[in-house]
Design a protein around this motif. Structure first.
Motif, PDB file in Angstrom:
ATOM      1  N   ASP A   1      -0.916  86.584  10.216  1.00 47.68           N
ATOM      2  CA  ASP A   1      -1.776  85.295  11.512  1.00 47.68           C
ATOM      3  C   ASP A   1      -2.635  85.214  10.088  1.00 47.68           C
ATOM      4  O   ASP A   1      -3.148  84.944   9.306  1.00 47.68           O
ATOM      5  CB  ASP A   1      -3.101  86.169  12.126  1.00 47.68           C
ATOM      6  N   ILE A   2      -2.067  83.599  10.449  1.00 47.36           N
ATOM      7  CA  ILE A   2      -2.577  82.646   9.575  1.00 47.36           C
ATOM      8  C   ILE A   2      -3.852  81.603  10.020  1.00 47.36           C
ATOM      9  O   ILE A   2      -3.331  80.950   9.327  1.00 47.36           O
ATOM     10  CB  ILE A   2      -1.877  81.344   8.718  1.00 47.36           C
ATOM     11  N   LYS A   3      -4.353  81.591  11.239  1.00 47.75           N
ATOM     12  CA  LYS A   3      -4.353  81.286  12.091  1.00 47.75           C
ATOM     13  C   LYS A   3      -6.456  80.707  10.571  1.00 47.75           C
ATOM     14  O   LYS A   3      -6.334  81.476  10.165  1.00 47.75           O
ATOM     15  CB  LYS A   3      -5.432  81.397  13.167  1.00 47.75           C
ATOM     16  N   GLY A   4      -6.502  78.828  11.305  1.00 50.77           N
ATOM     17  CA  GLY A   4      -7.394  78.999  10.141  1.00 50.77           C
ATOM     18  C   GLY A   4      -7.178  78.885   8.515  1.00 50.77           C
ATOM     19  O   GLY A   4      -8.313  78.937   7.541  1.00 50.77           O
ATOM     20  N   LYS A   5      -5.993  78.643   8.169  1.00 58.80           N
ATOM     21  CA  LYS A   5      -5.707  78.590   6.390  1.00 58.80           C
ATOM     22  C   LYS A   5      -4.493  78.094   6.463  1.00 58.80           C
ATOM     23  O   LYS A   5      -3.684  77.550   7.199  1.00 58.80           O
ATOM     24  CB  LYS A   5      -4.814  79.749   6.035  1.00 58.80           C
ATOM     25  N   PHE A   6      -4.847  76.803   5.627  1.00 59.48           N
ATOM     26  CA  PHE A   6      -4.170  76.367   5.420  1.00 59.48           C
ATOM     27  C   PHE A   6      -2.529  76.225   3.692  1.00 59.48           C
ATOM     28  O   PHE A   6      -4.019  77.369   2.859  1.00 59.48           O
ATOM     29  CB  PHE A   6      -3.900  74.569   4.715  1.00 59.48           C
TER      30      PHE A   6
ATOM     31  N   GLY B   1      -2.035  76.922  10.136  1.00 53.26           N
ATOM     32  CA  GLY B   1      -2.424  77.972  10.968  1.00 53.26           C
ATOM     33  C   GLY B   1      -3.503  77.124  11.900  1.00 53.26           C
ATOM     34  O   GLY B   1      -4.880  77.168  12.384  1.00 53.26           O
ATOM     35  N   LEU B   2      -3.532  76.431  12.916  1.00 54.52           N
ATOM     36  CA  LEU B   2      -3.708  75.369  14.057  1.00 54.52           C
ATOM     37  C   LEU B   2      -4.239  76.716  14.960  1.00 54.52           C
ATOM     38  O   LEU B   2      -3.896  78.071  15.271  1.00 54.52           O
ATOM     39  CB  LEU B   2      -3.402  74.562  14.330  1.00 54.52           C
ATOM     40  N   PRO B   3      -5.335  76.501  15.257  1.00 58.39           N
ATOM     41  CA  PRO B   3      -5.079  76.818  17.453  1.00 58.39           C
ATOM     42  C   PRO B   3      -4.350  78.316  18.004  1.00 58.39           C
ATOM     43  O   PRO B   3      -4.426  79.325  18.075  1.00 58.39           O
ATOM     44  CB  PRO B   3      -6.556  76.623  17.884  1.00 58.39           C
TER      45      PRO B   3
ATOM     46  N   PRO C   1      -8.509  77.944   3.098  1.00 58.48           N
ATOM     47  CA  PRO C   1      -9.414  77.711   4.506  1.00 58.48           C
ATOM     48  C   PRO C   1      -9.899  76.261   5.273  1.00 58.48           C
ATOM     49  O   PRO C   1      -9.851  75.238   4.390  1.00 58.48           O
ATOM     50  CB  PRO C   1     -10.520  78.536   4.014  1.00 58.48           C
ATOM     51  N   LEU C   2      -9.257  76.582   6.454  1.00 56.40           N
ATOM     52  CA  LEU C   2      -9.576  74.774   7.047  1.00 56.40           C
ATOM     53  C   LEU C   2     -11.447  74.364   7.617  1.00 56.40           C
ATOM     54  O   LEU C   2     -11.222  75.789   7.561  1.00 56.40           O
ATOM     55  CB  LEU C   2      -8.899  75.347   8.704  1.00 56.40           C
TER      56      LEU C   2
ATOM     57  N   LEU D   1      15.891  70.998  19.587  1.00 58.62           N
ATOM     58  CA  LEU D   1      14.819  70.501  18.827  1.00 58.62           C
ATOM     59  C   LEU D   1      14.031  69.914  19.652  1.00 58.62           C
ATOM     60  O   LEU D   1      14.959  69.139  20.508  1.00 58.62           O
ATOM     61  CB  LEU D   1      15.485  69.881  17.164  1.00 58.62           C
ATOM     62  N   GLU D   2      13.053  69.259  19.940  1.00 56.28           N
ATOM     63  CA  GLU D   2      12.569  67.586  20.458  1.00 56.28           C
ATOM     64  C   GLU D   2      11.480  67.326  19.728  1.00 56.28           C
ATOM     65  O   GLU D   2      10.768  67.842  19.146  1.00 56.28           O
ATOM     66  CB  GLU D   2      11.682  68.766  21.135  1.00 56.28           C
ATOM     67  N   PHE D   3      12.382  66.356  19.928  1.00 59.21           N
ATOM     68  CA  PHE D   3      11.509  65.152  19.154  1.00 59.21           C
ATOM     69  C   PHE D   3       9.986  64.288  19.842  1.00 59.21           C
ATOM     70  O   PHE D   3      10.125  64.431  21.193  1.00 59.21           O
ATOM     71  CB  PHE D   3      12.026  63.579  18.994  1.00 59.21           C
ATOM     72  N   HIS D   4       9.223  64.687  19.139  1.00 54.40           N
ATOM     73  CA  HIS D   4       7.963  63.498  19.194  1.00 54.40           C
ATOM     74  C   HIS D   4       7.531  62.116  18.702  1.00 54.40           C
ATOM     75  O   HIS D   4       7.540  62.856  16.882  1.00 54.40           O
ATOM     76  CB  HIS D   4       6.662  64.532  19.386  1.00 54.40           C
ATOM     77  N   PRO D   5       7.006  60.977  18.798  1.00 52.71           N
ATOM     78  CA  PRO D   5       7.037  60.190  17.770  1.00 52.71           C
ATOM     79  C   PRO D   5       5.454  60.287  17.244  1.00 52.71           C
ATOM     80  O   PRO D   5       4.484  60.785  17.680  1.00 52.71           O
ATOM     81  CB  PRO D   5       6.670  58.689  19.008  1.00 52.71           C
ATOM     82  N   LEU D   6       5.731  59.520  15.980  1.00 54.46           N
ATOM     83  CA  LEU D   6       3.818  60.352  15.032  1.00 54.46           C
ATOM     84  C   LEU D   6       3.603  58.496  14.476  1.00 54.46           C
ATOM     85  O   LEU D   6       4.307  57.849  13.546  1.00 54.46           O
ATOM     86  CB  LEU D   6       5.145  61.336  14.464  1.00 54.46           C
ATOM     87  N   GLY D   7       2.838  58.142  15.199  1.00 50.04           N
ATOM     88  CA  GLY D   7       2.965  56.733  14.290  1.00 50.04           C
ATOM     89  C   GLY D   7       1.364  56.880  13.249  1.00 50.04           C
ATOM     90  O   GLY D   7       1.393  58.015  12.751  1.00 50.04           O
ATOM     91  N   THR D   8       0.455  56.069  13.094  1.00 50.00           N
ATOM     92  CA  THR D   8      -1.211  56.526  11.951  1.00 50.00           C
ATOM     93  C   THR D   8      -2.128  56.973  13.186  1.00 50.00           C
ATOM     94  O   THR D   8      -3.633  56.550  12.598  1.00 50.00           O
ATOM     95  CB  THR D   8      -0.919  55.249  11.429  1.00 50.00           C
ATOM     96  N   GLU D   9      -2.048  56.711  13.985  1.00 53.19           N
ATOM     97  CA  GLU D   9      -3.398  57.510  14.787  1.00 53.19           C
ATOM     98  C   GLU D   9      -3.934  58.691  15.528  1.00 53.19           C
ATOM     99  O   GLU D   9      -1.853  59.072  15.300  1.00 53.19           O
ATOM    100  CB  GLU D   9      -2.789  57.077  16.312  1.00 53.19           C
ATOM    101  N   PRO D  10      -4.176  59.010  15.097  1.00 53.97           N
ATOM    102  CA  PRO D  10      -4.786  60.891  15.356  1.00 53.97           C
ATOM    103  C   PRO D  10      -3.689  61.086  16.285  1.00 53.97           C
ATOM    104  O   PRO D  10      -4.565  60.363  17.396  1.00 53.97           O
ATOM    105  CB  PRO D  10      -5.957  60.958  15.335  1.00 53.97           C
ATOM    106  N   LEU D  11      -3.888  62.651  16.743  1.00 58.15           N
ATOM    107  CA  LEU D  11      -3.163  62.983  17.697  1.00 58.15           C
ATOM    108  C   LEU D  11      -3.920  64.489  17.604  1.00 58.15           C
ATOM    109  O   LEU D  11      -3.893  65.435  16.601  1.00 58.15           O
ATOM    110  CB  LEU D  11      -1.767  63.061  18.363  1.00 58.15           C
ATOM    111  N   GLU D  12      -3.013  64.882  18.792  1.00 56.48           N
ATOM    112  CA  GLU D  12      -3.248  66.997  18.673  1.00 56.48           C
ATOM    113  C   GLU D  12      -2.877  67.704  19.302  1.00 56.48           C
ATOM    114  O   GLU D  12      -1.206  67.032  19.408  1.00 56.48           O
ATOM    115  CB  GLU D  12      -3.897  67.211  19.807  1.00 56.48           C
ATOM    116  N   ILE D  13      -2.105  67.961  18.093  1.00 59.63           N
ATOM    117  CA  ILE D  13      -1.044  69.285  18.300  1.00 59.63           C
ATOM    118  C   ILE D  13      -1.316  70.598  17.696  1.00 59.63           C
ATOM    119  O   ILE D  13      -2.241  70.826  16.758  1.00 59.63           O
ATOM    120  CB  ILE D  13      -0.176  68.340  16.693  1.00 59.63           C
ATOM    121  N   LEU D  14      -1.220  71.280  18.519  1.00 58.52           N
ATOM    122  CA  LEU D  14      -0.930  72.842  18.843  1.00 58.52           C
ATOM    123  C   LEU D  14      -3.139  72.904  18.427  1.00 58.52           C
ATOM    124  O   LEU D  14      -3.058  73.509  17.838  1.00 58.52           O
ATOM    125  CB  LEU D  14      -1.211  73.601  17.237  1.00 58.52           C
TER     126      LEU D  14
END
Length: 268
Positions: free
Chosen positions: A10-15, A53-55, A267-268, A143-156
């Motif tokens: 479990d690495i939640k809250g860690k980088f 380790g995201l939520p 730690p995040l 694999l499933e592709f999702h576009p990525l730009g320079t705007e903030p987005l939510e992941i996990l």
């Protein structure tokens, strides 16, 4: 089944910095310099990648060629999604190691990337996108592709802020900010709009290849200057060649700056 035997720390809250080395790694093949022959484990550098380790799961940054060994070292059985900085081989060519994750997840592995990265993946891993019926499950990565730009987005379940970086005159790449931590590898220029997004950091992880200048990476002195401009509480340098010995370099770095190393946990 594979899923029933699945285990992962479990690495939640860690980088975690999985790899901190340059494209050829350290030790470098055929080299007998002091760093390549060093017994200091901090001088053992696999190719650059990280995991957060995201939520709602583990977000992998790049799929380095050393990915399998990195995840085994950290006792990590899974990544729930991947974001890519760019399409160079040392950041991409561990992708086939994602094959098992489709069984644990119950679906294809989400890949967040820019169009150039998707194009490289489709070309280099064409077998993963073939219409030929496979002989068995797991023969190819799903694999499933999702576009990525320079705007903030939510992941996990967390906000991820992409940061435009320059990797020499020909390549635009991405860094990423997660709360008060930012990861900026493979760069020698940070545009003004990205500098604004890097204000107020606790931790900056920044490219610093070697002492001499380089056409696509910050040198150590250039990285120090950029770190001072950004002003994070702590800066760690990554994408390190065998030109920089861990202990010797750290001894001369300004306060609040040091070389990163494989396995560094923050730690995040």
């Amino acid at each position: 089944s594979l899923a029933s035997r699945f285990v992962s720390a479990d690495i939640k809250g860690k980088f975690i910095l999985l790899g901190t080395g340059t494209s050829v790694g350290v030790p470098t093949l055929g080299c007998n310099c002091g760093v390549c022959c060093s017994r200091d484990p901090h001088n053992q550098r696999t190719r650059c990648s990280a995991i957060v380790g995201l939520p709602e799961g583990n977000l992998l940054i790049d799929t380095a060629p050393d990915l399998r060994a990195q995840l085994l070292r950290e006792k990590l059985g899974i990544a729930h999604a991947v974001v890519y900085t760019h399409e160079h081989a040392d950041h991409l060519f561990g992708l086939d190691d994602l094959r098992l994750f489709q069984f644990y997840l119950g679906h294809a592995v989400p890949l967040y990337c820019e169009p150039a990265v998707e194009a490289r993946i489709r070309e280099s891993y064409s077998y993963a996108f073939s219409n030929v019926k496979q002989t068995h499950a797991g023969a190819i990565p799903q694999l499933e592709f999702h576009p990525l730009g320079t705007e903030p987005l939510e992941i996990l379940g967390a906000e991820v802020t992409p940061l435009r970086l320059k990797h020499g005159p020909r390549f635009d790449v991405l860094g990423f900010r997660f709360g008060d931590i930012a990861y900026c590898t493979d760069t020698n220029e940070i545009p003004a709009e990205s500098l604004e997004r890097l204000q107020g950091l606790d931790v900056l992880i920044l490219d610093a290849l070697r002492r001499k200048s380089h056409p696509t990476h910050f040198s150590l002195d250039e990285a120090i200057e950029m770190a001072r401009k950004i002003g994070a509480r702590q800066t760690y340098f990554t994408h390190i060649s065998h030109d920089l010995d861990h202990a010797t370099t750290n001894a001369i770095l300004p306060d609040g700056m040091s070389l990163a190393y494989d396995g560094l946990r923050l730690p995040l």
